[in-house]
Design an enzyme around this catalytic site. Structure first.
Site, mmCIF file in Angstrom:
data_model
loop_
_atom_site.group_PDB
_atom_site.id
_atom_site.type_symbol
_atom_site.label_atom_id
_atom_site.label_comp_id
_atom_site.label_asym_id
_atom_site.label_seq_id
_atom_site.Cartn_x
_atom_site.Cartn_y
_atom_site.Cartn_z
ATOM 1 N N HIS A 127 -17.822 -18.597 -24.625
ATOM 2 C CA HIS A 127 -17.962 -17.181 -24.250
ATOM 3 C C HIS A 127 -16.735 -16.687 -23.470
ATOM 4 O O HIS A 127 -16.843 -16.144 -22.374
ATOM 5 C CB HIS A 127 -19.230 -16.962 -23.417
ATOM 6 C CG HIS A 127 -19.742 -15.561 -23.488
ATOM 7 N ND1 HIS A 127 -21.081 -15.246 -23.448
ATOM 8 C CD2 HIS A 127 -19.098 -14.366 -23.610
ATOM 9 C CE1 HIS A 127 -21.246 -13.933 -23.518
ATOM 10 N NE2 HIS A 127 -20.051 -13.373 -23.614
ATOM 11 N N GLU B 10 -26.756 -20.294 -23.193
ATOM 12 C CA GLU B 10 -25.472 -20.497 -22.509
ATOM 13 C C GLU B 10 -25.729 -20.751 -21.020
ATOM 14 O O GLU B 10 -26.433 -19.965 -20.384
ATOM 15 C CB GLU B 10 -24.590 -19.253 -22.650
ATOM 16 C CG GLU B 10 -24.227 -18.888 -24.073
ATOM 17 C CD GLU B 10 -23.386 -17.620 -24.168
ATOM 18 O OE1 GLU B 10 -22.905 -17.133 -23.117
ATOM 19 O OE2 GLU B 10 -23.205 -17.109 -25.269
#
Length: 313
Positions: free
Chosen positions: A286, A265
């Site tokens: 997220h 990420e």
């Protein structure tokens, strides 16, 4: 006193909660390595989310650091053992975003089970795909399986029970005779992991990323799940094998999945290709624990933790 904040938070809560303290707030500091290292060199406190890796060289550079406020609950981006050895306190925002994550899980379950909410573009073009969408499912009467039975999972269980679902969970750290299994809404059934995989219509992950949980939901686990089951991951990306998940979706073994967390990420170049063309897949960056309300609660709690520690130290 100096507090450095490397990722986004409620700035009003930050500045109002730390009067008389030098505050360096740059939501993009996490991506400015040289500036980050320069700022932490004389910082008394550091406030981060999940992207700032408070380990190794960064910790070594923070010679004055006394505490770390974590805008969330996962601590896999912080070397807690090294912090403990140096006497640096670490404060996660425990409980502050539980409701947001729990609502995300329930919303994803409803969305994927019904399978009817991706037709807007087709209808807007004049289509009428009623026949194709008339066999979606209900969550009522379905079995929700929770891998991990901590605070967030218990919030999810309460909401699932209100919708008429039965709930089971696997958590080796909660004994079978623990009172936590009996909630005011009813009984949550403790199961071994294999039994939970086989029994669940919807499986939701709620464990931290550790050596023991990395790759926990792998090809073997997917092969043991019910055909047509749904997976929801709001925990950590490394808990579920993304390539095995992609295969299970392509082959029709899984009925759908919602992923809010990933092994990398943000995505590096080419990473997203593993998700291309997958049916019944919801991807979000997220944000399960990020709502306006949760951000205020997380920010307020984190600032209070840091303020108290600096005052007491």
């Amino acid at each position: 006193m100096k507090v450095v904040v490397t990722e986004f938070m409620d700035e009003h809560m930050l500045r109002a909660g730390l009067p008389g303290v030098e505050v360096v707030y740059d939501p993009e500091l996490v991506d400015k390595r040289d500036a980050l290292f320069a700022e932490v060199a004389n910082a008394d406190a550091l406030i981060v989310r999940n992207r700032t890796q408070v380990k190794g060289a960064l910790l070594d550079a923070a010679a004055r650091l006394r505490c770390i406020g974590r805008l969330g609950v996962g601590l896999d981006n912080i070397d807690t053992a090294a912090c403990k050895a140096r006497g640096i306190a670490v404060y996660p925002a425990t409980g502050a975003n539980d409701i947001s994550v729990a609502e995300y899980v329930i919303a994803a379950a409803l969305l994927l089970m019904r399978g009817a909410f991706g037709a807007s573009a087709e209808l807007a073009k004049g289509g009428w795909p009623r026949q194709a969408l008339m066999n979606g499912g209900e969550v009522y009467g379905k079995r929700l399986g929770l891998v991990g039975f901590g605070a967030i999972a218990r919030h999810v269980a309460r909401r699932a029970a209100a919708l008429g679902m039965t709930v089971a969970a696997h958590d080796p750290f909660v004994a079978n005779d623990d009172a936590a299994w009996t909630q005011d809404f009813g009984r949550v059934e403790p199961l071994g992991l294999d039994a939970l995989l086989a029994a669940s219509d919807i499986l939701s992950l709620h464990v931290p990323l550790t050596d023991a949980t990395h790759g926990l939901i792998d090809e073997r686990a997917f092969s043991r799940m019910k055909r047509g089951a749904i997976l929801i991951n709001t925990a950590r990306g490394g808990v579920a094998d993304e390539r095995a998940l992609a295969r299970a979706l392509r082959e029709g073994r899984l009925g759908g999945a919602a992923l809010d967390v990933f092994e990398a990420e943000p995505f590096p170049q080419g990473y997203a290709e593993r998700f291309e063309g997958l049916p019944n897949l919801v991807l979000t960056p997220h944000i399960a624990g990020l709502t306006a309300e949760a951000n205020r609660r997380v920010s307020e709690l984190t600032v209070a933790n840091v303020r108290r520690h600096l005052a007491e130290a």
